[in-house]
Structure formats: structure tokens, C-alpha cells
Design a protein around this motif. Sequence first.
Motif, PDB file in Angstrom:
ATOM      1  N   ARG A 102       0.886  -1.168   0.000  1.00  0.00           N
ATOM      2  CA  ARG A 102       0.000   0.000   0.000  1.00  0.00           C
ATOM      3  C   ARG A 102       0.919   1.211   0.000  1.00  0.00           C
ATOM      4  NH1 ARG A 102      -2.054  -0.492   4.642  1.00  0.00           N
ATOM      5  NH2 ARG A 102      -1.383   1.376   5.711  1.00  0.00           N
ATOM      6  N   THR A 103       0.823   2.013  -1.032  1.00  0.00           N
ATOM      7  CA  THR A 103       1.732   3.141  -1.200  1.00  0.00           C
ATOM      8  C   THR A 103       0.963   4.456  -1.203  1.00  0.00           C
ATOM      9  OG1 THR A 103       1.600   3.089  -3.606  1.00  0.00           O
ATOM     10  CG2 THR A 103       3.300   1.722  -2.584  1.00  0.00           C
ATOM     11  N   GLU A 104       1.679   5.527  -0.961  1.00  0.00           N
ATOM     12  CA  GLU A 104       1.122   6.873  -1.052  1.00  0.00           C
ATOM     13  C   GLU A 104       1.995   7.663  -1.998  1.00  0.00           C
ATOM     14  OE1 GLU A 104      -0.404  10.503   1.829  1.00  0.00           O
ATOM     15  OE2 GLU A 104       1.097   9.108   2.603  1.00  0.00           O
ATOM     16  N   VAL A 105       1.359   8.376  -2.928  1.00  0.00           N
ATOM     17  CA  VAL A 105       2.081   9.161  -3.923  1.00  0.00           C
ATOM     18  C   VAL A 105       1.550  10.589  -3.902  1.00  0.00           C
ATOM     19  CG1 VAL A 105       2.703   9.357  -6.358  1.00  0.00           C
ATOM     20  CG2 VAL A 105       2.260   7.097  -5.383  1.00  0.00           C
ATOM     21  N   ASP A 106       2.463  11.546  -3.833  1.00  0.00           N
ATOM     22  CA  ASP A 106       2.126  12.956  -4.022  1.00  0.00           C
ATOM     23  C   ASP A 106       2.585  13.284  -5.435  1.00  0.00           C
ATOM     24  OD1 ASP A 106       2.096  15.759  -4.202  1.00  0.00           O
ATOM     25  OD2 ASP A 106       2.512  15.984  -2.053  1.00  0.00           O
ATOM     26  N   CYS A 107       1.644  13.235  -6.372  1.00  0.00           N
ATOM     27  CA  CYS A 107       1.978  13.372  -7.793  1.00  0.00           C
ATOM     28  C   CYS A 107       2.606  14.729  -8.121  1.00  0.00           C
ATOM     29  CB  CYS A 107       0.722  13.143  -8.639  1.00  0.00           C
ATOM     30  SG  CYS A 107       0.023  11.478  -8.443  1.00  0.00           S
ATOM     31  N   GLU A 125      -4.263  -3.618   3.476  1.00  0.00           N
ATOM     32  CA  GLU A 125      -5.004  -2.409   3.858  1.00  0.00           C
ATOM     33  C   GLU A 125      -4.780  -2.028   5.314  1.00  0.00           C
ATOM     34  OE1 GLU A 125      -6.617  -0.251   2.150  1.00  0.00           O
ATOM     35  OE2 GLU A 125      -7.149  -1.225   0.271  1.00  0.00           O
ATOM     36  N   THR A 126      -4.473  -3.000   6.156  1.00  0.00           N
ATOM     37  CA  THR A 126      -4.321  -2.705   7.583  1.00  0.00           C
ATOM     38  C   THR A 126      -2.899  -2.881   8.093  1.00  0.00           C
ATOM     39  OG1 THR A 126      -4.954  -4.967   8.147  1.00  0.00           O
ATOM     40  CG2 THR A 126      -6.717  -3.319   8.099  1.00  0.00           C
ATOM     41  N   SER A 127      -2.020  -3.430   7.283  1.00  0.00           N
ATOM     42  CA  SER A 127      -0.650  -3.624   7.761  1.00  0.00           C
ATOM     43  C   SER A 127       0.089  -2.285   7.786  1.00  0.00           C
ATOM     44  CB  SER A 127       0.097  -4.616   6.873  1.00  0.00           C
ATOM     45  OG  SER A 127       0.420  -4.017   5.643  1.00  0.00           O
ATOM     46  N   ILE A 128       1.100  -2.234   8.614  1.00  0.00           N
ATOM     47  CA  ILE A 128       1.891  -1.006   8.740  1.00  0.00           C
ATOM     48  C   ILE A 128       3.356  -1.342   8.511  1.00  0.00           C
ATOM     49  CG2 ILE A 128       2.632   0.845  10.280  1.00  0.00           C
ATOM     50  CD1 ILE A 128      -0.080   0.526  11.701  1.00  0.00           C
ATOM     51  N   ALA A 129       3.940  -0.741   7.512  1.00  0.00           N
ATOM     52  CA  ALA A 129       5.373  -0.889   7.236  1.00  0.00           C
ATOM     53  C   ALA A 129       5.893   0.488   6.881  1.00  0.00           C
ATOM     54  CB  ALA A 129       5.611  -1.865   6.096  1.00  0.00           C
ATOM     55  N   TYR A 130       5.578   1.431   7.712  1.00  0.00           N
ATOM     56  CA  TYR A 130       5.907   2.826   7.472  1.00  0.00           C
ATOM     57  C   TYR A 130       7.395   2.980   7.209  1.00  0.00           C
ATOM     58  CZ  TYR A 130       6.216   7.826   8.325  1.00  0.00           C
ATOM     59  OH  TYR A 130       6.444   9.170   8.203  1.00  0.00           O
ATOM     60  N   ASP A 131       7.723   3.458   6.016  1.00  0.00           N
ATOM     61  CA  ASP A 131       9.143   3.594   5.681  1.00  0.00           C
ATOM     62  C   ASP A 131       9.580   5.046   5.675  1.00  0.00           C
ATOM     63  OD1 ASP A 131       9.566   3.491   2.062  1.00  0.00           O
ATOM     64  OD2 ASP A 131       8.014   4.471   3.231  1.00  0.00           O
ATOM     65  N   GLY A 132       8.968   5.826   6.538  1.00  0.00           N
ATOM     66  CA  GLY A 132       9.349   7.221   6.653  1.00  0.00           C
ATOM     67  C   GLY A 132       8.391   8.128   5.921  1.00  0.00           C
ATOM     68  N   PRO A 133       8.681   9.411   5.911  1.00  0.00           N
ATOM     69  CA  PRO A 133       7.793  10.371   5.254  1.00  0.00           C
ATOM     70  C   PRO A 133       7.866  10.232   3.734  1.00  0.00           C
ATOM     71  CG  PRO A 133       9.795  11.445   5.958  1.00  0.00           C
ATOM     72  CD  PRO A 133       9.863  10.040   6.486  1.00  0.00           C
TER      73      PRO A 133
END
Length: 161
Positions: A102-107, A125-133
Motif C-alpha cells: 500500500r503506497t502513497e504518492v504525491d503526484c 489495507e491494515t498492515s503497517i510498514a511505514y518507511d518514513g515520510p
Amino acid sequence: MKKTWLALAVAGGLGVSACSGAPSTDAVDNNAMGTAGVSLRNLGETEVAAPAPPALTVKGDLIPTPSDTASRYFLLRERRAIGGTVIAIIRQEHAGRVAYARTEVDCERRLFHVLGVAPRRSLVETSIAYDGPLRPIAGLPLREELATYVCKRSNIPLGAA
């Protein structure tokens, strides 16, 4: 009476901790993956990946990734977040194994990060593998290819390099 209170206190404590938003270790051990960064390129080779099932229920759209010809990446879904970023679910298929991210992109600002990884779509959808900001995609060809595709599918222009 004391046993009843103890049982209620324990049950209440478990309910709070289960809903606290603390990282789950069910899908990924954050220490094993390293919280400083999640390698999407090698995700299919880690303990996060699972053997590929005979048939996948959600086919997804193949993402062209010339920088990683050993794997195939599929966009399963993308949605706009409240802050204007795009949240995307991506499946990696590699050597008979599958892993989900699950990724987040600021286009507009060309930023990308991983929010979660899991061996199954239902868990990502519920896992957390936060790799920083959110971080720049410059110099990271796979993340740039994934971000480019996700932004195009979301009808948001990718910002200038």
C-alpha cells in the motif's frame, strides 16, 4: 467480584491496544524489513511474500517497469486521499511468489512512500510498514515508474523533475 473486575480490565485493555493503531506484526516484522525503508524491488523475495495462488481474484493492470524485468507489478486500485495524495495497492509477482504494498504518492511534488506490505491483498489495507515520510522519487527508477503509472491512472499530472 474481584475476578470480574480483573477480567473486564484485561478485556478493556486488549480492546484499546487492538484499536490503538500500533504496528501489527501479523503481516510483517518491521524490524526485519527495516523501518527506514521498504524495498519494493525485493519485496517478493522477503518473508512478506507468499506462494502465488493458482488464480488471482483481482487481476489488476500491469505496470510497465523496465527497471525491474525480474518482477511484474500490478495496480489493483488507487484512490485520492483527503490531503490530495493518491493511495495505491500494488501487487508484485516474482518467482512464483506474490507480495502486496500500500503506497502513497504525491503526484504534484513527485513524492512516494510505502504505508504497508503484506502477503495477501486482504492484509495490506491494515498492515503497517511505514518507511518514513514521503520522499522524492528522483534516483529511484522503480518508484518513479510506479508513481508515474499511479498518477496517470488517477488523472493527476506528475510534477516536473
